[in-house]
Design a protein around this motif. Structure first.
Motif, short mmCIF file in Angstrom:
data_model
loop_
_atom_site.label_atom_id
_atom_site.label_comp_id
_atom_site.label_asym_id
_atom_site.label_seq_id
_atom_site.Cartn_x
_atom_site.Cartn_y
_atom_site.Cartn_z
N SER A 1 0.83 -1.20 0.00
CA SER A 1 0.00 0.00 0.00
C SER A 1 0.87 1.26 0.00
O SER A 1 0.58 2.23 -0.70
N MET B 1 2.25 1.72 -3.42
CA MET B 1 1.25 2.25 -4.35
C MET B 1 1.01 3.74 -4.12
O MET B 1 0.79 4.51 -5.06
N ASP C 1 3.76 5.42 -5.77
CA ASP C 1 3.54 5.44 -7.21
C ASP C 1 2.60 6.57 -7.62
O ASP C 1 2.82 7.26 -8.62
N SER C 2 1.53 6.75 -6.86
CA SER C 2 0.56 7.79 -7.17
C SER C 2 1.20 9.18 -7.05
O SER C 2 1.05 10.02 -7.94
N PHE D 1 -9.10 7.61 -10.31
CA PHE D 1 -8.33 6.50 -10.89
C PHE D 1 -7.30 5.97 -9.90
O PHE D 1 -7.18 4.75 -9.70
N TYR D 2 -6.55 6.87 -9.26
CA TYR D 2 -5.49 6.42 -8.37
C TYR D 2 -6.03 5.88 -7.05
O TYR D 2 -5.38 5.05 -6.41
N SER E 1 -6.53 2.39 -7.88
CA SER E 1 -5.25 1.68 -7.95
C SER E 1 -4.72 1.36 -6.56
O SER E 1 -4.21 0.26 -6.30
N ALA F 1 -6.71 -1.62 -5.23
CA ALA F 1 -6.58 -2.91 -5.91
C ALA F 1 -5.15 -3.44 -5.95
O ALA F 1 -4.93 -4.65 -5.75
N GLU F 2 -4.17 -2.57 -6.21
CA GLU F 2 -2.81 -3.04 -6.45
C GLU F 2 -2.19 -3.77 -5.25
O GLU F 2 -1.58 -4.82 -5.42
N ARG G 1 -3.50 -7.29 -5.11
CA ARG G 1 -2.98 -8.12 -6.20
C ARG G 1 -1.54 -8.54 -5.93
O ARG G 1 -1.17 -9.71 -6.09
#
Length: 279
Positions: A138, A141, A144-145, A184-185, A188, A191-192, A195
Motif C-alpha cells: 500500500s 502504491m 507510485d501515485s 483513478f489512483y 489503484s 486494488a494493487e 494483487r
C-alpha cells in the motif's frame, strides 16, 4: 536489534527510496512521449503506440528470464544493470528523430526494466514478512501515485507544456481532469496492494524472481495491445472528429474487467461454501 532485523529494516528503506526514484524517472518521460512525438513532431499516434507497446511487452513479457537470471546471479547486479540500460534508453529517446530510433530506445528501456523489476519485487517478498506485505505494498502504491503526479508535472514543465493541451475524453476543465485522476489512483491504491500481496503469497521461495517475472505476462500482452490499439483509436478518433473514442473504449474494457473479476471471485466463494462442514 539483531543483524537480520537490521538488514530487513535497511532493506525496506532502500526499496522505498529506489521505488520513488524509479517512478519519478518513469513518469517524467513516458506520459509525455505522445506530446513530444505526436503533438510537437506530428507523428501518427499508432507509431508512438507501437513503441510504448514494445517497451511494455519486452519489460513484462521477458520478466521471467530477468527473474531467473536474478535467482542465479543475485538481485544486486541485475538491478544495477537494468537501471543503466533504462537510463540509456531514456537518453536515446531524447535524440530520436525517426520511428525506428524511438522503437529502439523503448526496446532498450524495456530490457532494462525486465532486468531490474522482478528482482526488486522479489526483494519485497524476501524482506517483508507475510503479515506486513499488504501494508508495505500500500505504501509503494501511494508512492507510485505521488510520483506519477509529481513526475508528470515536472516533465510538463520541462517541455513547457500544460495539462490543458491534453484532451481527456469528455473532460473540458482542469478541475474535472484532476477529479478523474484522483478517482483513478484511489482505485489503484485499493486494488494493487491486494494483487501484489496475492502474487507474493503464491511465490516459491526458491525462485521468487522467476515467479514474479512470470506473473507479469498478462501485463506484457495486455499492455502491448493496449498501447498499439490506443494509438490506432486516437488516430481514428481524430479522423472521425471523435476524440473521446479511445477513452470510451477504455471504459468498456474496464467494465468488462470488473464483470470478469466479480464472476471469478463469486465462483471462489461458492466453492469454499460448498467445502465447509455442515454447509
Amino acid at each position: 536489534m539483531s543483524r537480520v532485523s537490521q538488514a530487513r529494516s535497511l532493506g525496506k528503506y532502500f526499496l522505498l527510496v529506489d521505488n520513488m526514484l524509479v517512478v519519478l524517472g518513469f513518469f517524467v518521460v513516458f506520459p509525455l512521449i505522445s506530446i513530444r512525438f505526436v503533438d510537437q513532431m506530428g507523428w501518427a499516434a499508432l507509431m508512438v503506440g507501437i513503441a510504448l507497446g514494445l517497451r511494455q511487452f519486452v519489460q513484462q513479457g521477458l520478466g521471467v528470464f530477468g527473474g531467473a537470471i536474478a535467482d542465479r546471479f543475485g538481485a544486486k547486479p541485475m538491478i544495477v544493470t537494468g537501471m543503466l540500460l533504462r537510463a540509456a534508453g531514456f537518453a536515446t529517446m531524447g535524440i530520436a528523430h525517426e520511428p525506428w530510433l524511438l522503437w529502439f530506445s523503448c526496446f532498450l528501456s524495456g530490457i532494462g526494466g525486465t532486468l531490474f523489476d522482478p528482482p526488486r519485487t522479489a526483494l519485497v517478498v524476501k524482506l517483508i514478512r507475510p503479515n506486513h506485505r499488504g501494508r508495505f505494498f500500500s505504501i509503494l502504491m501511494m508512492q507510485d501515485s505521488a510520483g506519477a503526479v509529481v513526475g508528470a508535472l515536472l516533465g510538463s514543465w520541462l517541455l513547457l507544456m500544460t495539462l490543458s493541451m491534453m484532451p481527456i475524453g469528455l473532460v473540458s476543465t482542469l478541475q474535472q481532469l484532476f477529479m478523474l485522476i484522483c478517482t483513478f489512483y484511489i482505485g489503484s491504491i485499493i486494488a494493487e496492494p491486494a494483487r501484489e500481496t496475492l502474487s507474493a503469497s503464491l511465490a516459491d521461495a526458491r525462485a521468487r524472481g522467476s515467479y514474479m517475472g512470470f506473473s507479469r505476462l498478462g501485463l506484457a500482452f495486455g499492455g502491448a495491445l493496449g498501447y498499439a490499439g490506443g494509438g490506432w483509436l486516437f488516430d481514428a478518433g481524430k479522423a472521425l472528429n471523435q476524440p473521446e473514442l479511445p477513452w470510451m473504449m477504455l471504459g468498456v474494457v474496464g467494465f468488462i474487467t470488473l464483470l470478469a473479476l466479480w464472476w471469478q471471485f463469486s465462483q471462489k466463494r461458492s466453492a469454499s461454501g460448498m467445502l465447509e462442514p455442515g454447509a
